[in-house]
Write a protein that holds these residues in place. Sequence first.
Motif, PDB file in Angstrom:
ATOM      1  N   GLN A  99      -2.830  -1.749   7.039  1.00  0.00           N
ATOM      2  CA  GLN A  99      -1.420  -1.611   6.689  1.00  0.00           C
ATOM      3  C   GLN A  99      -1.098  -2.214   5.329  1.00  0.00           C
ATOM      4  O   GLN A  99       0.038  -2.182   4.883  1.00  0.00           O
ATOM      5  CB  GLN A  99      -0.546  -2.272   7.763  1.00  0.00           C
ATOM      6  CG  GLN A  99      -0.581  -1.546   9.086  1.00  0.00           C
ATOM      7  CD  GLN A  99       0.290  -2.218  10.122  1.00  0.00           C
ATOM      8  OE1 GLN A  99       0.405  -3.435  10.180  1.00  0.00           O
ATOM      9  NE2 GLN A  99       0.921  -1.409  10.953  1.00  0.00           N
ATOM     10  N   THR A 100      -2.104  -2.755   4.662  1.00  0.00           N
ATOM     11  CA  THR A 100      -1.908  -3.345   3.343  1.00  0.00           C
ATOM     12  C   THR A 100      -2.784  -2.614   2.326  1.00  0.00           C
ATOM     13  O   THR A 100      -3.538  -1.713   2.670  1.00  0.00           O
ATOM     14  CB  THR A 100      -2.263  -4.848   3.345  1.00  0.00           C
ATOM     15  OG1 THR A 100      -3.661  -4.999   3.596  1.00  0.00           O
ATOM     16  CG2 THR A 100      -1.442  -5.610   4.376  1.00  0.00           C
ATOM     17  N   ARG A 147      -6.526   1.227   0.107  1.00  0.00           N
ATOM     18  CA  ARG A 147      -5.818   0.951   1.354  1.00  0.00           C
ATOM     19  C   ARG A 147      -6.705   0.109   2.261  1.00  0.00           C
ATOM     20  O   ARG A 147      -7.888   0.378   2.413  1.00  0.00           O
ATOM     21  CB  ARG A 147      -5.438   2.249   2.057  1.00  0.00           C
ATOM     22  CG  ARG A 147      -4.525   2.012   3.224  1.00  0.00           C
ATOM     23  CD  ARG A 147      -4.091   3.332   3.873  1.00  0.00           C
ATOM     24  NE  ARG A 147      -2.962   3.051   4.724  1.00  0.00           N
ATOM     25  CZ  ARG A 147      -1.724   3.422   4.498  1.00  0.00           C
ATOM     26  NH1 ARG A 147      -1.462   4.149   3.444  1.00  0.00           N
ATOM     27  NH2 ARG A 147      -0.750   3.103   5.305  1.00  0.00           N
ATOM     28  N   VAL A 202       6.782  -0.190   9.873  1.00  0.00           N
ATOM     29  CA  VAL A 202       5.695  -0.243   8.905  1.00  0.00           C
ATOM     30  C   VAL A 202       4.575   0.690   9.331  1.00  0.00           C
ATOM     31  O   VAL A 202       4.004   1.414   8.523  1.00  0.00           O
ATOM     32  CB  VAL A 202       5.180  -1.698   8.738  1.00  0.00           C
ATOM     33  CG1 VAL A 202       3.907  -1.728   7.927  1.00  0.00           C
ATOM     34  CG2 VAL A 202       6.253  -2.551   8.096  1.00  0.00           C
ATOM     35  N   SER A 203       4.248   0.712  10.623  1.00  0.00           N
ATOM     36  CA  SER A 203       3.187   1.587  11.123  1.00  0.00           C
ATOM     37  C   SER A 203       3.537   3.053  10.941  1.00  0.00           C
ATOM     38  O   SER A 203       2.658   3.889  10.809  1.00  0.00           O
ATOM     39  CB  SER A 203       2.921   1.314  12.602  1.00  0.00           C
ATOM     40  OG  SER A 203       2.489  -0.011  12.768  1.00  0.00           O
ATOM     41  N   VAL A 250       6.707  -0.517   1.201  1.00  0.00           N
ATOM     42  CA  VAL A 250       7.915  -0.366   2.005  1.00  0.00           C
ATOM     43  C   VAL A 250       8.964   0.334   1.143  1.00  0.00           C
ATOM     44  O   VAL A 250       9.230  -0.092   0.015  1.00  0.00           O
ATOM     45  CB  VAL A 250       8.455  -1.739   2.478  1.00  0.00           C
ATOM     46  CG1 VAL A 250       9.754  -1.573   3.252  1.00  0.00           C
ATOM     47  CG2 VAL A 250       7.421  -2.479   3.314  1.00  0.00           C
ATOM     48  N   LEU A 305       5.814  -0.788  -3.867  1.00  0.00           N
ATOM     49  CA  LEU A 305       4.574  -1.501  -3.615  1.00  0.00           C
ATOM     50  C   LEU A 305       4.759  -2.916  -4.141  1.00  0.00           C
ATOM     51  O   LEU A 305       4.917  -3.122  -5.348  1.00  0.00           O
ATOM     52  CB  LEU A 305       3.390  -0.820  -4.313  1.00  0.00           C
ATOM     53  CG  LEU A 305       2.030  -1.496  -4.131  1.00  0.00           C
ATOM     54  CD1 LEU A 305       1.609  -1.490  -2.661  1.00  0.00           C
ATOM     55  CD2 LEU A 305       0.980  -0.818  -5.005  1.00  0.00           C
ATOM     56  N   THR A 306       4.784  -3.889  -3.233  1.00  0.00           N
ATOM     57  CA  THR A 306       4.973  -5.289  -3.586  1.00  0.00           C
ATOM     58  C   THR A 306       3.636  -6.000  -3.422  1.00  0.00           C
ATOM     59  O   THR A 306       2.998  -5.891  -2.376  1.00  0.00           O
ATOM     60  CB  THR A 306       6.047  -5.933  -2.688  1.00  0.00           C
ATOM     61  OG1 THR A 306       7.269  -5.194  -2.834  1.00  0.00           O
ATOM     62  CG2 THR A 306       6.285  -7.381  -3.071  1.00  0.00           C
ATOM     63  N   THR A 324      -2.920  -8.538  -2.821  1.00  0.00           N
ATOM     64  CA  THR A 324      -2.655  -7.827  -1.576  1.00  0.00           C
ATOM     65  C   THR A 324      -1.235  -7.295  -1.653  1.00  0.00           C
ATOM     66  O   THR A 324      -0.315  -8.029  -2.030  1.00  0.00           O
ATOM     67  CB  THR A 324      -2.795  -8.767  -0.362  1.00  0.00           C
ATOM     68  OG1 THR A 324      -4.135  -9.249  -0.327  1.00  0.00           O
ATOM     69  CG2 THR A 324      -2.477  -8.045   0.939  1.00  0.00           C
ATOM     70  N   GLY A 325      -1.079  -6.006  -1.306  1.00  0.00           N
ATOM     71  CA  GLY A 325       0.223  -5.378  -1.404  1.00  0.00           C
ATOM     72  C   GLY A 325       0.662  -4.731  -0.110  1.00  0.00           C
ATOM     73  O   GLY A 325      -0.163  -4.396   0.746  1.00  0.00           O
ATOM     74  N   VAL A 326       1.981  -4.579   0.009  1.00  0.00           N
ATOM     75  CA  VAL A 326       2.578  -3.831   1.114  1.00  0.00           C
ATOM     76  C   VAL A 326       3.474  -2.760   0.525  1.00  0.00           C
ATOM     77  O   VAL A 326       4.097  -2.955  -0.516  1.00  0.00           O
ATOM     78  CB  VAL A 326       3.362  -4.733   2.094  1.00  0.00           C
ATOM     79  CG1 VAL A 326       2.438  -5.704   2.811  1.00  0.00           C
ATOM     80  CG2 VAL A 326       4.467  -5.485   1.388  1.00  0.00           C
TER      81      VAL A 326
END
Length: 122
Positions: free
Chosen positions: A49-50, A46, A13-14, A69, A73-74, A65-67
């Motif tokens: 990381q979220t 941004r 993720v980083s 991957v 974008l979830t 709040t999204g991530v």
Amino acid sequence: MKAITLALALAAVSALPALAVEGRYKVEGRIPGQERTYEGEAVVKRTGQTFTIAWRIGNATHVGTGVLVDNKLTVVYQAIGGGGRPGLAVFDVRDDRVGEGVWTELGLQEIGTENWMATDRP
């Protein structure tokens, strides 16, 4: 073994590219199980990381709040000011922009759709 797996996941993720999904978007969508459509706007920012996402659809505001991957974008979200159920949305990200996606709310058995168009960049 779990610690190694978690460390590898965090490193992955980083290592994600810093996609420029931040910005303002025009939103067009369809309500789950209906032909009714809606329009509004969304802002993505941004936050480490979220991502923090805020939607304005009519008189309603939602925040989430999204991530990011694998170019998806979830987002988990909730309406501000009471009312409405929490929800989940998943959007495609192409060319550093949020695009088409689907969404639902807790307890629903159908999905709605949304299409985002960047308004603050070419």
